[in-house]
Scaffold this active site. Structure first.
Site, mmCIF file in Angstrom:
data_model
loop_
_atom_site.group_PDB
_atom_site.id
_atom_site.type_symbol
_atom_site.label_atom_id
_atom_site.label_comp_id
_atom_site.label_asym_id
_atom_site.label_seq_id
_atom_site.Cartn_x
_atom_site.Cartn_y
_atom_site.Cartn_z
ATOM 1 N N SER A 162 0.819 -1.204 0.000
ATOM 2 C CA SER A 162 0.000 0.000 0.000
ATOM 3 C C SER A 162 0.860 1.264 0.000
ATOM 4 C CB SER A 162 -0.962 -0.048 1.192
ATOM 5 O OG SER A 162 -2.027 0.845 1.035
ATOM 6 N N ASP A 189 -5.751 -4.032 -2.047
ATOM 7 C CA ASP A 189 -4.670 -3.635 -1.130
ATOM 8 C C ASP A 189 -3.982 -4.841 -0.482
ATOM 9 O OD1 ASP A 189 -3.198 -2.551 1.074
ATOM 10 O OD2 ASP A 189 -4.492 -0.797 1.034
#
Length: 249
Positions: A38, A149
């Site tokens: 991320s 993610d």
């Protein structure tokens, strides 16, 4: 000595990694491998493409919600097309294997729900995918597959660095158990509940960290106005941890 770096997810709080990297450079650090999820993947790919911590800080301060995302309502409230375009401008349509410093990141395959570690493929695509946390952001499609993610299942992919044979793996973590919260705030409670899950999947990776810097940030992960503060505090915190560590060369 072969040294690795692992950078956690954490959205805007992930800009603390900039101060972390700056402190490592100040101490004469030269990474052999960098990995992240991320926000850690965003900072990491820029660093591995050759941007200095100071240059990454200026890039971070120049972006905004409007630059990064646009409304979607298809699999998420927003889509990170803006982040993808910014990455294309900054690093080009480069393959991860072609970066100046070896780099890897974690994503979650939405079909299998399994973590996938990527060390090759389009850097802008896979970094965007690693940042696409639902339901805020839509899944990111790459070659007919949908990814979200990496932090959902692995927010601190420290095992990637160890698999590369690093002797010392230095980890930067912005997701910590700050005790202050507002039980009457829907946003605050939602973020805190999500943090509990993130902390659980991170703690399983701590054994792969030889040195870990925990940046204890209680502020909102969405506040771009606090970037300078995140970076400055992370720089000093990292120097302190490195100086206290018996593993540091």
């Amino acid at each position: 000595m072969k040294i690795g770096v692992t950078l956690s997810g954490g959205f805007v709080k992930g800009t603390a990694h900039i101060g972390f990297l700056k402190a490592l450079e100040y101490k004469g650090f030269a990474p052999s491998f960098v990995c992240g999820s991320s926000a850690g993947a965003v900072v990491g790919v820029l660093y591995c493409a050759g941007y200095s911590p100071d240059e990454i800080l200026e890039i971070a301060k120049s972006v905004s919600w409007r630059k990064l995302a646009s409304p979607s309502f298809r699999g998420g409230l927003f889509k990170l097309d803006g982040l993808y375009r910014e990455l294309r401008k900054l690093v080009g349509d480069i393959d991860i294997r072609e970066l100046k410093i070896p780099f890897g990141l974690a994503v979650v395959n939405l079909k299998t729900l399994r973590v996938e570690f990527k060390k090759e493929g389009s850097a802008p695509d896979f970094v965007t995918a690693s940042s696409s946390i639902p339901p805020l952001f839509s899944p990111w499609e790459i070659n007919g597959k949908y990814y979200v993610d990496g932090g959902i299942r692995n927010c601190l992919p420290a095992e990637m660095a160890k698999a590369e044979g690093v002797e010392v793996n230095v980890c930067s973590n912005v997701n910590t158990g700050i005790t202050e919260f507002n039980p009457n705030s829907l946003v605050n409670v939602s973020l805190r509940t999500s943090l509990a899950s993130v902390m659980e999947n991170q703690e399983r990776r701590f054994p792969y960290c030889d040195i870990i810097v925990n940046h204890r940030k209680s502020e909102s992960p969405f506040d771009f106005d606090l970037i300078d503060e995140f970076v400055e505090t992370a720089f000093s915190d990292t120097l302190k941890v490195l100086e206290e560590s018996k593993l540091w060369p």
